[in-house]
Design a protein around this motif. Structure first.
Motif, PDB file in Angstrom:
ATOM      1  N   THR A 269      -6.095  -5.134  -1.318  1.00 22.48           N
ATOM      2  CA  THR A 269      -4.701  -5.579  -1.293  1.00 22.48           C
ATOM      3  C   THR A 269      -4.514  -7.012  -1.778  1.00 22.48           C
ATOM      4  OG1 THR A 269      -4.942  -6.199   1.048  1.00 22.48           O
ATOM      5  CG2 THR A 269      -4.093  -3.995   0.576  1.00 22.48           C
TER       6      THR A 269
ATOM      7  N   THR B  96       0.825  -1.209   0.000  1.00 18.53           N
ATOM      8  CA  THR B  96       0.000   0.000   0.000  1.00 18.53           C
ATOM      9  C   THR B  96       0.859   1.258   0.000  1.00 18.53           C
ATOM     10  OG1 THR B  96      -0.079   0.010   2.422  1.00 18.53           O
ATOM     11  CG2 THR B  96      -1.815  -1.197   1.278  1.00 18.53           C
TER      12      THR B  96
ATOM     13  N   TYR C 229      -2.243   3.778   2.929  1.00 18.15           N
ATOM     14  CA  TYR C 229      -2.725   4.551   1.796  1.00 18.15           C
ATOM     15  C   TYR C 229      -2.738   6.039   2.134  1.00 18.15           C
ATOM     16  CZ  TYR C 229      -4.607   0.453  -0.694  1.00 18.15           C
ATOM     17  OH  TYR C 229      -4.753  -0.738  -1.373  1.00 18.15           O
TER      18      TYR C 229
END
Length: 274
Positions: A231, A3, A30
């Motif tokens: 993910t 991420t 993120y």
């Protein structure tokens, strides 16, 4: 899937499921931008930025996506969560205008976001889109016909789109939660053409909805599934957290008559009717 340096855009992130998703993604690494019609609002414990967005307006959608591309240069994950419901009511108690309004947010709002974001993901050669559906998108609830219809549309669109975009490095998933303990009821629209014949049924269904929400899991269960889908190396098209997973199995394998009787018993429809 890492991420690190990924940019996520989450609609309807001012409270409830959307806020939980945005917070979960931010904690996972993120860089998250949430949206709501009012924009920032109270910051509280948020670790993500909020932007003003009305998903029913083309210009508003395009402006937010353009702003994000200018700021970050990319969008790696789009989570379409913005939406609202109609309080339990007979299907005929909502006008055509009200039906169009709920579809404009719950379905066409999602379509607007995807149309604006996909060209950038295609140029990147990668991207994830996660649409928040509902258990009533595969197991419709009586007296929630319009809401169920919008979530069926979300599910069908998502599945079709995943086939279209997969070869371009973009995957699409739909998350279909059951009752979630959020202020769903506060954001629900009352029917605009109520009929007296449904008054007692409405009251009974509203209480059943309150009871179901009060005893449900919190929005974090949806946020966990969204992160999993975002993910995953090989994401699934459908995710049904908690009780919704068991209901999906019932929908698939149980005899239709048994499922029909179960729905009526669980919602106490025959008792309400009497």
């Amino acid at each position: 899937m890492s991420t690190k340096n990924k940019v996520a855009l989450v609609t309807g992130a001012s409270s409830g499921i959307g806020e939980a998703i945005a917070q979960k993604l931010s904690t996972a690494g993120y860089k998250v931008y949430g949206t709501s019609r009012r924009g920032g609002g109270e910051v509280g414990q948020r670790t993500f930025k909020m932007l003003p967005l009305d998903v029913t307006q083309d210009a508003s959608v395009d402006a937010v996506v353009r702003q994000l591309i200018q700021l970050e240069g990319r969008i790696d994950l789009l989570v379409n969560n913005a939406g609202f419901g109609v309080a339990p009511a007979g299907a005929e108690e909502s006008s055509i205008a009200q039906a169009q309004a709920i579809f404009d947010t719950n379905f066409f709002g999602m379509v607007r976001m995807i149309r604006s974001v996909v060209p950038h993901m295609r140029r990147q050669g990668s991207g994830r889109i996660i649409n928040i559906g509902s258990v009533v998108g595969f197991l419709p609830s009586p007296y929630m016909a319009l809401y169920s219809a919008t979530k069926y549309a979300v599910a069908g669109y998502s599945e079709s789109l995943d086939h279209e975009l997969r070869t371009q490095g973009i995957r699409v998933s739909v998350v279909e939660p059951p009752y979630i303990n959020t202020p769903f009821e506060a954001n629900s629209m009352q029917p605009d053409t109520p009929l007296d014949m449904y008054r007692e049924i409405r009251a009974g269904m509203e209480q059943r909805l309150k009871d179901g929400i009060a005893g449900a899991e919190g929005p974090e269960v949806v946020a966990d599934i969204v992160l999993k889908a975002a993910t995953a190396t090989q994401p699934k098209t459908h995710y049904a957290p908690g009780m919704a997973g068991r209901l999906r199995l019932l929908r698939r394998f149980a005899p239709a008559s048994l499922l029909d009787a179960g729905v009526r018993k669980d919602l106490r429809l025959d008792a309400i009717a009497r």
